[in-house]
Design an enzyme around this catalytic site. Structure first.
Site, PDB file in Angstrom:
ATOM      1  N   ALA A 123       0.818  -1.219   0.000  1.00 24.59           N
ATOM      2  CA  ALA A 123       0.000   0.000   0.000  1.00 24.59           C
ATOM      3  C   ALA A 123       0.846   1.261   0.000  1.00 24.59           C
ATOM      4  CB  ALA A 123      -0.913  -0.014   1.224  1.00 24.59           C
ATOM      5  N   ASN A 191       2.411  -3.132   7.644  1.00 23.66           N
ATOM      6  CA  ASN A 191       3.252  -3.653   6.581  1.00 23.66           C
ATOM      7  C   ASN A 191       3.858  -2.522   5.759  1.00 23.66           C
ATOM      8  OD1 ASN A 191       2.846  -6.462   7.111  1.00 23.66           O
ATOM      9  ND2 ASN A 191       0.800  -6.273   6.252  1.00 23.66           N
ATOM     10  N   HIS A 221      -1.722   6.928   4.434  1.00 27.69           N
ATOM     11  CA  HIS A 221      -0.331   6.907   4.876  1.00 27.69           C
ATOM     12  C   HIS A 221       0.394   8.143   4.331  1.00 27.69           C
ATOM     13  CE1 HIS A 221      -1.084   2.703   5.869  1.00 27.69           C
ATOM     14  NE2 HIS A 221      -1.523   2.542   4.641  1.00 27.69           N
TER      15      HIS A 221
END
Length: 270
Positions: A123, A191, A221
């Site tokens: 991601a 992750n 993020h």
């Protein structure tokens, strides 16, 4: 022409199931030959309609059948899949990158066996730029992750600290520390931070903030890098998977792109 690579997938949930269906539909240079899951009956049902049903095997047996072993399972069985793949010298592609940080002995083991560990971007964005910057001097790397509270539910750090994330009514910082500690406390959620740490200046120096944010509907993020060569600020908003809100829809697509890169004649970036 590059030879065809056979692929085995451990886990058939939101990530592994999507990846398996894509490979069964046909991807040049790749052939799905085996899958494994803790719930074998459910896995058997999942592959029943495939054009070319793969073998259904045990988690530790994937490496006996495939050149490439993809881990897309709960973190609790990460080592079981990883160790067998590395012992046989396979290409190991982990989706639970956070589970790799406290197991860096697997990297040393891969050097002995000739295995490769290929971490997909998942991601995250900008890993190529982070890797390039890390060839020079880097002052700091930080990542701030904001998720809907439901996407953080059940994380070991929250349980240990009696934090009821579902009771959060406004944006709240639930964790602040380095990537190594974040990986231990939020194995299903960081992750992205783990991949960033491996690409850049390591898990001890990569700083992480995790927010439970009821005002967002996407896993968001924001990465900031201060380096001698560049200043990087990057934000990505990932749509959560309906099957598992801890995972973004882009994650299985990233792994598929990573697998294509193993056999592509033309490869752009990592």
């Amino acid at each position: 022409m590059a030879r065809e690579l056979t692929v085995g997938i451990g886990g058939l949930g939101a990530i592994g199931g999507h990846l398996a269906r894509s490979l069964d539909a046909g991807v040049e240079g790749l052939r799905l030959v085996a899958v494994a899951a803790r719930d074998q009956a459910k896995a058997r049902q999942a592959i029943a309609g495939f054009r070319t049903p793969p073998a259904l095997v045990g988690l530790a047996e994937l490496a006996e059948h495939a050149d490439v072993v993809v881990e897309a399972a709960p973190a609790a069985v990460f080592e079981q899949i990883a160790e067998s793949a590395i012992a046989r010298g396979r290409i190991f592609v982990p989706s639970s990158v956070g589970a790799l940080l406290p197991r860096m002995h697997l990297v040393a083991r891969a050097k002995e066996t000739g295995a490769r560990i290929v971490v997909p971007t998942g991601a995250l964005l900008g890993l190529d730029a982070v890797r390039a910057a890390a060839e020079g001097e880097v002052e700091s790397v930080t990542i701030q992750t904001r998720k809907p509270p439901r996407g953080l539910e059940g994380a070991p750090y929250l349980v240990a600290n009696a934090i009821d994330v579902l009771a959060i009514t406004q944006p709240t910082v639930v964790f602040k520390g380095n990537a190594f500690d974040a990986a231990r406390g939020f194995p299903a959620n960081v992750n992205v931070a783990a991949a960033l740490a491996l690409a850049g200046i390591g898990p001890e120096r990569t700083m992480v903030e995790i927010w439970g944010d009821p005002t967002v509907t996407r896993n968001t993020h924001t990465i900031r890098v201060e380096a001698a060569a560049a200043r990087l600020t990057m934000t990505i908003e990932n749509v959560p998977s309906e099957e598992n809100p801890r995972t973004g829809k882009i994650t299985p697509l990233s792994i598929l792109a990573c697998l294509r890169g193993l056999t592509s004649t033309l490869k752009v970036g990592t």
